[in-house]
Write a protein that holds these residues in place. Structure first.
Motif, short mmCIF file in Angstrom:
data_model
loop_
_atom_site.label_atom_id
_atom_site.label_comp_id
_atom_site.label_asym_id
_atom_site.label_seq_id
_atom_site.Cartn_x
_atom_site.Cartn_y
_atom_site.Cartn_z
N ASP A 83 0.81 -1.22 0.00
CA ASP A 83 0.00 0.00 0.00
C ASP A 83 0.84 1.27 0.00
N GLN A 84 2.17 1.13 0.01
CA GLN A 84 3.06 2.28 -0.03
C GLN A 84 3.66 2.53 -1.42
N ALA A 121 2.47 3.29 -4.42
CA ALA A 121 2.02 4.45 -5.19
C ALA A 121 2.68 5.74 -4.69
N ARG A 122 2.95 5.81 -3.43
CA ARG A 122 3.57 7.00 -2.85
C ARG A 122 5.06 7.08 -3.16
N LEU A 123 5.71 5.93 -3.32
CA LEU A 123 7.17 5.88 -3.46
C LEU A 123 7.65 5.73 -4.91
N ASP A 156 8.13 6.40 -8.97
CA ASP A 156 8.18 7.56 -9.85
C ASP A 156 6.81 7.80 -10.47
N LYS A 157 6.44 9.06 -10.57
CA LYS A 157 5.08 9.40 -10.98
C LYS A 157 4.74 8.92 -12.38
N ILE A 216 3.29 5.55 -12.27
CA ILE A 216 1.92 5.54 -11.77
C ILE A 216 0.95 5.96 -12.87
N ASP A 244 4.66 -0.09 -12.03
CA ASP A 244 4.86 0.82 -10.91
C ASP A 244 5.85 0.28 -9.88
#
Length: 389
Positions: free
Chosen positions: A20-21, A23-25, A27-28, A31, A107
């Motif tokens: 669950d982490q 998406a935050r970590l 590279d955009k 995503i 991702d």
């Protein structure tokens, strides 16, 4: 599934970072690509994962994390290592081929590359150090130089892989342990190793008193005494031997040289350093040497001459069984210089197998197949040949 028995982290270890982490970590752009693929339809892809310099294959942490992510997402990834753990891998040669749904792989690239590249370079450095000094025990003292616990785990794992490869190739003794409990399992231990830092010497007020206090606190342990705090490496080593003659005679007493580069070890200067090596390792100073090699051989700090000098003085005083531990900047280059001088060192404590040039640790991952059709960006066509392996 990974090849050659390479698997996930030890049982009980939580995958880091958790699913669950991601998406935050990540590279955009990965995503956004995932969202785009979700809108227009998934396809099966194959990635070639490689580095731009020679390394030792150290994939377990990356592979283990990928397996955890596959389980969390309810999919399967085909992870094919092109080399077993501990093998030499050339520049530009894939370490692994990774296949699966693009939607579930795209991702993950940021994080699995973080877990792969630095470990492979650190393992390479550890391997070179152990090969150059095969009769020396190494101790991993890198934890306090790492950027957090995750990096410390990665570096300890890397040291164990490089060490095992050196043990396999040349019979090296290699890394026998490390400095903390958290990563001791990589070396087959439950606990970290170590005795005293400079802080204990300063607290005790003298090197001998620090040794007495330590021995009283841990009476059943062998003892390694740090002897550079007062700049009296030889004097204090001999004083501790006289205080604990039985331990010295049994080989249970060692002295750690950690003299900083701003001064010579007690009793040495440049001329006397050359004289020491002329007595014991003439070959080391008779040929051409670079400035860096000369600094390691006869310069300030923990030089080859310093180690030979302490060994001479201990032997002359009848303490031939007392051991010598060396630390302070022992990287691959310094270890090679020590090998040239055939230094009589028993243990080297080092964190300097950590990569010095961080850009060399960058791993790269390129898709080489979409929906079963070979395709890669121009200039990376050489990767396509690994599709058939």
């Amino acid at each position: 599934m990974p090849a050659d028995g390479v698997g996930a982290a030890p049982s009980g270890a939580a995958p880091s970072p958790a699913a669950d982490q991601v998406a935050r970590l990540a590279d955009k752009y990965f995503i956004k690509t995932k969202e785009t693929v979700g809108r227009f339809g998934d396809t099966r892809v194959t990635y070639a994962v490689f580095m731009r310099r020679p390394v030792i294959c150290t994939p377990r942490l990356a592979v283990g994390w990928l397996e955890e992510m596959a389980r969390a997402r309810g999919v399967e990834f085909d992870i094919r290592l092109t080399h077993p753990e501990g093998a030499w891998v050339g520049a530009g040669e894939p370490l692994m081929m990774l296949s699966g749904p693009l939607y579930h792989l795209v991702d993950l690239e940021t994080i699995y590359l973080q877990k792969l590249g630095p470990a492979c370079v650190a393992a390479y450095n550890a391997y070179q150090m152990c090969v150059d000094l095969p009769n020396v025990d190494f101790m991993a003292m890198d934890a306090r130089h790492c950027a957090g616990a995750e990096m410390a785990d990665m570096m300890a794992y890397a040291a164990s892989v490089g060490s095992a490869a050196a043990r396999r190739d040349v019979g090296a003794r290699g890394f026998v342990g490390n400095a903390n409990d958290a990563t001791a399992h990589h070396f087959g231990r439950e606990r970290g190793m170590g005795t005293m830092p400079h802080a204990l010497i300063g607290y005790a007020g003298s090197t001998v008193r620090a040794a007495e206090m330590y021995h009283e606190a841990f009476p059943d342990e062998a003892m390694t005494v740090l002897v550079d705090y007062f700049g009296q490496e030889v004097t204090d080593s001999l004083a501790v031997c006289r205080r604990f003659p039985e331990m010295a005679a049994e080989g249970r007493l060692a002295f750690r040289l950690d003299t900083h580069g701003g001064r010579y070890l007690e009793g040495l200067d440049l001329n006397s350093s050359y004289a020491v090596l002329d007595r014991h390792a003439q070959r080391s100073i008779r040929g051409y040497r670079t400035d860096t090699e000369l600094r390691h051989l006869v310069g300030t700090g923990v030089s080859a001459a310093a180690i030979w000098h302490l060994r001479e003085r201990l032997d002359e005083a009848g303490f031939g069984a007392a051991r010598i531990v060396a630390s302070s900047g022992f990287n691959p280059g310094k270890c090679k210089a020590m090998a040239i001088a055939e230094v009589p060192v028993d243990v080297i404590g080092t964190g300097s197998y950590l990569p010095e040039t961080w850009t060399e640790t960058y791993a790269t991952s390129d898709i080489v197949s979409y929906g079963g059709k070979p395709s890669v960006k121009v200039g990376r066509e050489f990767l396509l040949r690994y599709l058939d392996h």
